[in-house]
Design a protein around this motif. Structure first.
Motif, PDB file in Angstrom:
ATOM      1  N   ARG A 223       0.808  -1.130   0.110  1.00  0.00           N
ATOM      2  CA  ARG A 223       0.011  -0.061   0.050  1.00  0.00           C
ATOM      3  C   ARG A 223       0.735   1.185  -0.090  1.00  0.00           C
ATOM      4  O   ARG A 223       0.478   2.374  -0.705  1.00  0.00           O
ATOM      5  CB  ARG A 223      -1.257  -0.038   1.198  1.00  0.00           C
ATOM      6  CG  ARG A 223      -2.335  -0.718   0.704  1.00  0.00           C
ATOM      7  CD  ARG A 223      -3.231  -0.599   2.157  1.00  0.00           C
ATOM      8  NE  ARG A 223      -2.401  -1.544   2.952  1.00  0.00           N
ATOM      9  CZ  ARG A 223      -2.486  -1.399   4.489  1.00  0.00           C
ATOM     10  NH1 ARG A 223      -3.266  -0.501   4.845  1.00  0.00           N
ATOM     11  NH2 ARG A 223      -1.670  -1.726   5.226  1.00  0.00           N
ATOM     12  N   ARG A 224       2.027   1.145   0.740  1.00  0.00           N
ATOM     13  CA  ARG A 224       2.994   2.504   0.764  1.00  0.00           C
ATOM     14  C   ARG A 224       3.404   2.593  -0.435  1.00  0.00           C
ATOM     15  O   ARG A 224       3.666   3.814  -1.156  1.00  0.00           O
ATOM     16  CB  ARG A 224       3.919   2.152   1.587  1.00  0.00           C
ATOM     17  CG  ARG A 224       3.499   1.961   3.203  1.00  0.00           C
ATOM     18  CD  ARG A 224       3.001   3.433   3.989  1.00  0.00           C
ATOM     19  NE  ARG A 224       4.197   4.197   3.863  1.00  0.00           N
ATOM     20  CZ  ARG A 224       4.198   5.704   4.415  1.00  0.00           C
ATOM     21  NH1 ARG A 224       3.062   5.556   5.431  1.00  0.00           N
ATOM     22  NH2 ARG A 224       5.161   6.204   4.394  1.00  0.00           N
ATOM     23  N   SER A 225       3.876   1.398  -1.218  1.00  0.00           N
ATOM     24  CA  SER A 225       4.582   1.665  -2.543  1.00  0.00           C
ATOM     25  C   SER A 225       3.648   2.298  -3.462  1.00  0.00           C
ATOM     26  O   SER A 225       4.087   2.978  -4.545  1.00  0.00           O
ATOM     27  CB  SER A 225       4.991   0.261  -2.945  1.00  0.00           C
ATOM     28  OG  SER A 225       3.961  -0.592  -3.609  1.00  0.00           O
ATOM     29  N   LEU A 226       2.269   1.853  -3.354  1.00  0.00           N
ATOM     30  CA  LEU A 226       1.173   2.431  -4.269  1.00  0.00           C
ATOM     31  C   LEU A 226       1.256   4.131  -4.337  1.00  0.00           C
ATOM     32  O   LEU A 226       1.290   4.715  -5.236  1.00  0.00           O
ATOM     33  CB  LEU A 226      -0.136   1.983  -4.016  1.00  0.00           C
ATOM     34  CG  LEU A 226      -0.144   0.441  -4.396  1.00  0.00           C
ATOM     35  CD1 LEU A 226      -1.809  -0.032  -4.303  1.00  0.00           C
ATOM     36  CD2 LEU A 226      -0.105   0.193  -6.030  1.00  0.00           C
ATOM     37  N   GLY A 227       1.191   4.519  -3.215  1.00  0.00           N
ATOM     38  CA  GLY A 227       1.380   5.903  -2.802  1.00  0.00           C
ATOM     39  C   GLY A 227       2.372   6.653  -3.444  1.00  0.00           C
ATOM     40  O   GLY A 227       2.374   7.620  -3.977  1.00  0.00           O
ATOM     41  N   LYS A 228       3.667   5.945  -3.282  1.00  0.00           N
ATOM     42  CA  LYS A 228       4.832   6.583  -3.775  1.00  0.00           C
ATOM     43  C   LYS A 228       4.768   6.661  -5.227  1.00  0.00           C
ATOM     44  O   LYS A 228       5.436   7.735  -5.854  1.00  0.00           O
ATOM     45  CB  LYS A 228       6.199   5.695  -3.240  1.00  0.00           C
ATOM     46  CG  LYS A 228       6.406   5.972  -1.848  1.00  0.00           C
ATOM     47  CD  LYS A 228       7.458   5.194  -1.122  1.00  0.00           C
ATOM     48  CE  LYS A 228       7.427   5.361   0.274  1.00  0.00           C
ATOM     49  NZ  LYS A 228       8.459   4.461   0.880  1.00  0.00           N
ATOM     50  N   LYS A 229       4.463   5.572  -5.957  1.00  0.00           N
ATOM     51  CA  LYS A 229       4.476   5.571  -7.367  1.00  0.00           C
ATOM     52  C   LYS A 229       3.297   6.584  -7.991  1.00  0.00           C
ATOM     53  O   LYS A 229       3.800   7.346  -8.836  1.00  0.00           O
ATOM     54  CB  LYS A 229       3.975   4.144  -7.785  1.00  0.00           C
ATOM     55  CG  LYS A 229       4.980   3.129  -7.666  1.00  0.00           C
ATOM     56  CD  LYS A 229       4.274   1.857  -8.015  1.00  0.00           C
ATOM     57  CE  LYS A 229       5.273   0.630  -7.773  1.00  0.00           C
ATOM     58  NZ  LYS A 229       4.740  -0.547  -8.027  1.00  0.00           N
ATOM     59  N   GLN A 230       2.195   6.979  -7.480  1.00  0.00           N
ATOM     60  CA  GLN A 230       1.247   8.144  -7.498  1.00  0.00           C
ATOM     61  C   GLN A 230       1.960   9.389  -7.402  1.00  0.00           C
ATOM     62  O   GLN A 230       1.921  10.286  -8.262  1.00  0.00           O
ATOM     63  CB  GLN A 230       0.063   7.923  -6.879  1.00  0.00           C
ATOM     64  CG  GLN A 230      -0.948   7.051  -7.276  1.00  0.00           C
ATOM     65  CD  GLN A 230      -2.144   6.946  -6.466  1.00  0.00           C
ATOM     66  OE1 GLN A 230      -2.157   7.317  -5.308  1.00  0.00           O
ATOM     67  NE2 GLN A 230      -3.227   6.527  -7.134  1.00  0.00           N
ATOM     68  N   LYS A 231       2.768   9.573  -6.355  1.00  0.00           N
ATOM     69  CA  LYS A 231       3.331  10.786  -6.154  1.00  0.00           C
ATOM     70  C   LYS A 231       4.542  10.985  -7.265  1.00  0.00           C
ATOM     71  O   LYS A 231       4.758  12.279  -7.733  1.00  0.00           O
ATOM     72  CB  LYS A 231       3.980  10.844  -4.872  1.00  0.00           C
ATOM     73  CG  LYS A 231       2.881  11.334  -3.692  1.00  0.00           C
ATOM     74  CD  LYS A 231       3.862  11.079  -2.193  1.00  0.00           C
ATOM     75  CE  LYS A 231       2.771  11.152  -1.183  1.00  0.00           C
ATOM     76  NZ  LYS A 231       3.322  11.270   0.021  1.00  0.00           N
ATOM     77  N   ALA A 232       5.180  10.100  -7.456  1.00  0.00           N
ATOM     78  CA  ALA A 232       6.351  10.141  -8.686  1.00  0.00           C
ATOM     79  C   ALA A 232       5.516  10.428 -10.021  1.00  0.00           C
ATOM     80  O   ALA A 232       6.196  11.303 -10.649  1.00  0.00           O
ATOM     81  CB  ALA A 232       7.040   8.776  -8.610  1.00  0.00           C
ATOM     82  N   LYS A 233       4.675   9.988 -10.164  1.00  0.00           N
ATOM     83  CA  LYS A 233       3.858  10.319 -11.660  1.00  0.00           C
ATOM     84  C   LYS A 233       3.297  11.575 -11.535  1.00  0.00           C
ATOM     85  O   LYS A 233       3.479  12.387 -12.592  1.00  0.00           O
ATOM     86  CB  LYS A 233       2.611   9.246 -11.783  1.00  0.00           C
ATOM     87  CG  LYS A 233       3.146   7.661 -12.062  1.00  0.00           C
ATOM     88  CD  LYS A 233       1.895   6.960 -12.424  1.00  0.00           C
ATOM     89  CE  LYS A 233       2.386   5.698 -12.867  1.00  0.00           C
ATOM     90  NZ  LYS A 233       1.083   4.709 -13.234  1.00  0.00           N
ATOM     91  N   SER A 234       2.856  12.140 -10.430  1.00  0.00           N
ATOM     92  CA  SER A 234       2.472  13.472 -10.405  1.00  0.00           C
ATOM     93  C   SER A 234       3.516  14.609 -10.358  1.00  0.00           C
ATOM     94  O   SER A 234       3.099  15.613 -10.636  1.00  0.00           O
ATOM     95  CB  SER A 234       1.315  13.665  -9.358  1.00  0.00           C
ATOM     96  OG  SER A 234       2.077  13.419  -8.072  1.00  0.00           O
ATOM     97  N   GLN A 235       4.584  14.250 -10.083  1.00  0.00           N
ATOM     98  CA  GLN A 235       5.631  15.323  -9.980  1.00  0.00           C
ATOM     99  C   GLN A 235       6.319  15.504 -11.422  1.00  0.00           C
ATOM    100  O   GLN A 235       6.096  15.373 -12.244  1.00  0.00           O
ATOM    101  CB  GLN A 235       6.638  15.010  -9.105  1.00  0.00           C
ATOM    102  CG  GLN A 235       6.105  15.166  -7.605  1.00  0.00           C
ATOM    103  CD  GLN A 235       7.129  14.480  -6.452  1.00  0.00           C
ATOM    104  OE1 GLN A 235       8.381  13.861  -6.779  1.00  0.00           O
ATOM    105  NE2 GLN A 235       6.789  14.712  -5.510  1.00  0.00           N
TER     106      GLN A 235
END
Length: 183
Positions: free
Chosen positions: A171-183
């Motif tokens: 679950r933590r990794s999903l959030g990190k992948k989303q943050k990386a895509k939005s930046q």
């Protein structure tokens, strides 16, 4: 609560299955074992520790029933983001996002309660089975069977800890992948 820690649909589906299928089934199994032991006129001839075995099986039954109750309680908070937004149209967007985070936090706590109750019930059920299998008299092949059951129990506890950590990390990794895509 960060969005990356929100329960996934898989988390809620898993908790639902545990609370509506597995827990009732295993609770019934535990009650059946309790009935068989208490219905016997002299369980001390069959079991080495009948009272302890009964207590452990009762704890397992209660844990499985609690898992069912926690599952039912979790459904109050199991709303999609779109459904939640539709129900809170009169709130400002920022307030709605904060309130949604609170709801998701409560859902996560309920899912954790479901898992803990089920896992504890599973462990105590296996301990109860060990109590049933433990021979009333030493030097029996059943002693080896009970040792095998305890080895399995240790492996099961390790698996439960591993699966819980793996789910959290996922679950933590999903959030990190989303943050990386939005930046």
């Amino acid at each position: 609560m960060d969005q990356e820690q929100f329960p996934t649909s898989a988390d809620t589906a898993s908790a639902n299955t545990v609370g509506t299928v597995a827990s009732p089934l295993l609770a019934g199994f535990s009650v059946t074992l309790i009935t068989l032991i208490t219905g016997n006129e002299s369980p001390e001839h069959l079991l080495k520790y009948p009272d302890i075995t009964l207590a452990v099986l009762l704890i397992a039954t209660i844990s499985f029933v609690l898992a069912v109750q926690f599952t039912v309680a979790s459904r109050v908070y199991n709303l999609s983001k779109q459904e939640y937004q539709n129900r809170t149209l009169n709130m400002k967007a920022n307030d709605r996002a904060q309130a949604y985070a609170v709801v998701m936090s409560k859902l996560e706590k309920k899912i954790v309660q479901v898992r803990l109750a089920f896992n504890f019930g599973l462990i105590t059920l296996f301990l109860g089975l060990a109590g049933i299998l433990l021979p009333p008299y030493p030097s029996s092949i059943r002693t080896y069977i009970v040792c095998g059951l305890f080895i399995f129990l240790v492996c099961e506890v390790a698996w439960l800890v591993y699966a819980g950590l793996e789910s959290y990390i996922f679950r933590r990794s999903l959030g990190k992948k989303q943050k990386a895509k939005s930046q």
